[in-house]
Scaffold this active site. Structure first.
Site, PDB file in Angstrom:
ATOM      1  N   CYS A 115       3.165 -28.641  82.359  1.00 29.96           N
ATOM      2  CA  CYS A 115       2.389 -27.887  81.666  1.00 29.96           C
ATOM      3  C   CYS A 115       0.718 -29.281  80.380  1.00 29.96           C
ATOM      4  CB  CYS A 115       1.606 -26.415  80.770  1.00 29.96           C
ATOM      5  SG  CYS A 115       1.779 -25.445  82.043  1.00 29.96           S
ATOM      6  N   CYS A 163       1.427 -24.945  90.929  1.00 32.20           N
ATOM      7  CA  CYS A 163       1.235 -23.666  90.403  1.00 32.20           C
ATOM      8  C   CYS A 163      -0.268 -23.598  90.442  1.00 32.20           C
ATOM      9  CB  CYS A 163       1.647 -23.374  89.357  1.00 32.20           C
ATOM     10  SG  CYS A 163       1.499 -24.717  88.098  1.00 32.20           S
ATOM     11  N   CYS A 174      -1.951 -20.828  84.059  1.00 37.02           N
ATOM     12  CA  CYS A 174      -0.763 -20.313  83.326  1.00 37.02           C
ATOM     13  C   CYS A 174      -0.892 -20.489  81.956  1.00 37.02           C
ATOM     14  CB  CYS A 174       0.123 -20.676  83.255  1.00 37.02           C
ATOM     15  SG  CYS A 174       0.325 -21.941  82.849  1.00 37.02           S
ATOM     16  N   ASP A 204      -2.707 -24.950  89.229  1.00 33.35           N
ATOM     17  CA  ASP A 204      -3.720 -24.761  88.129  1.00 33.35           C
ATOM     18  C   ASP A 204      -4.372 -25.843  88.245  1.00 33.35           C
ATOM     19  OD1 ASP A 204      -2.394 -23.190  87.192  1.00 33.35           O
ATOM     20  OD2 ASP A 204      -1.152 -24.414  85.628  1.00 33.35           O
TER      21      ASP A 204
END
Lengths: 125, 182
Positions: free
Chosen positions: A105, A36, A62, A38
């Protein structure tokens, strides 16, 4: 996607956002999630007794990634390096009630604290 | 025409050598030709089975085109042909220096509106990132040709971050332009 209450709380009021200047007693962990894009930076300030006095983070990603790192900085304060490294991503995911697609995450946060502890140890042995 | 569309890999399908460097014009030409060949409209009088096959072929051709056109997807596909599956979800840790740069880019983007000429700054950043990303694609191609799988993976991961940042810059620029236009 609906975020859980705790995720929203950490996302809207993230704890311990910031940076420490590089020093002997600071450990920095940088990790990224290519899936993603991140990026997460987590830093710990370690006392002479080997206990984590303070922790800060900066995460671009996110809501779940921000919440995972925010929660983790709260948890590691007052812990020894070993205790901090023993924190598992599943505990973070459980506390925040992360849905399966957001588990990565919490993995990112676990990797970040491990990287920070490793960095501190490399500097101080 | 290719013998069997569904069992050809994307490169065979578009009659291209299996390589990272692809001629995008050729991709487009073959794409148009193939689409015409299997277009469902041609099968008005056909059986349901023929229609279904035509739809499967169309979607395979679409997937092939999308994969070959996208630099990261193309790179990932090349490794897949070598039997290397990249599951980006499970790959986290990386080069700390590179991540620090990524963090700096995102920090700057966060405060871009406070800069003197944000649109100009964004354009500069976009140019720099694109040129760095082009270099990374070249590095990927070299590593891939040399059979350096781990290094190839690393470049794919980095490219993924670069493209995310470029996308973010494009979105920011569009938003800013909208704001300035009132």
């Amino acid at each position: 996607m609906a975020y859980g209450e705790k995720v929203l709380d950490h996302y809207e009021n993230p704890r311990n956002v910031g940076s420490f200047d590089n020093a002997e007693n600071i450990g920095t962990g940088m990790v990224g999630a290519p899936a993603c894009g991140d990026v997460m930076k987590l830093q710990i300030k370690v006392g002479d007794d080997g206990v984590i006095e303070d922790a800060v983070f900066k995460t671009y990603g996110c809501g779940s990634a921000i919440a995972s790192s925010s929660l983790l900085t709260e948890w590691v304060k007052g812990k020894t390096l070993e205790e901090a490294q023993a924190i598992k991503n599943t505990e973070i995911a459980e506390e925040l009630a992360l849905p399966p697609v957001k588990i990565h995450c919490s993995v990112l946060a676990e990797d970040a604290i491990n990287a920070a502890v490793t960095d501190y140890r490399n500097k101080n042995n | 025409m290719p013998k069997d569309i569904l069992s050809s890999n994307f490169f065979e399908l578009f009659e291209l050598p299996v390589s990272y460097d692809v001629d995008l014009n050729k991709v487009q030409q073959h794409y148009m030709a193939l689409q015409k060949e299997v277009h469902p409209d041609k099968y008005t009088g056909a059986t349901d089975q023929e229609k279904r096959l035509s739809m499967q072929q169309t979607s395979w051709i679409n997937e092939a085109q999308a994969t070959l056109k996208d630099p990261v997807a193309r790179a990932t596909y090349l490794l897949k042909l070598k039997g290397v599956d990249i599951n980006l979800e499970n790959e986290t840790t990386m080069d700390a220096g590179f991540l620090m740069q990524q963090l700096e880019v995102r920090e700057r983007l966060e405060n871009i509106k406070q800069e003197n000429d944000p649109l100009d700054s964004l354009e500069q950043m976009s140019k720099e990132l694109k040129s760095a990303s082009d270099d990374m694609m070249k590095s990927f191609a070299q590593a891939y040709e040399a059979g350096e799988i781990d290094e190839s993976r690393e470049w794919i991961r980095k490219l993924q971050f670069m493209h995310k940042a470029i996308k973010q810059i494009n979105t920011l620029s569009a938003d800013l332009e909208d704001e300035l236009m009132g």
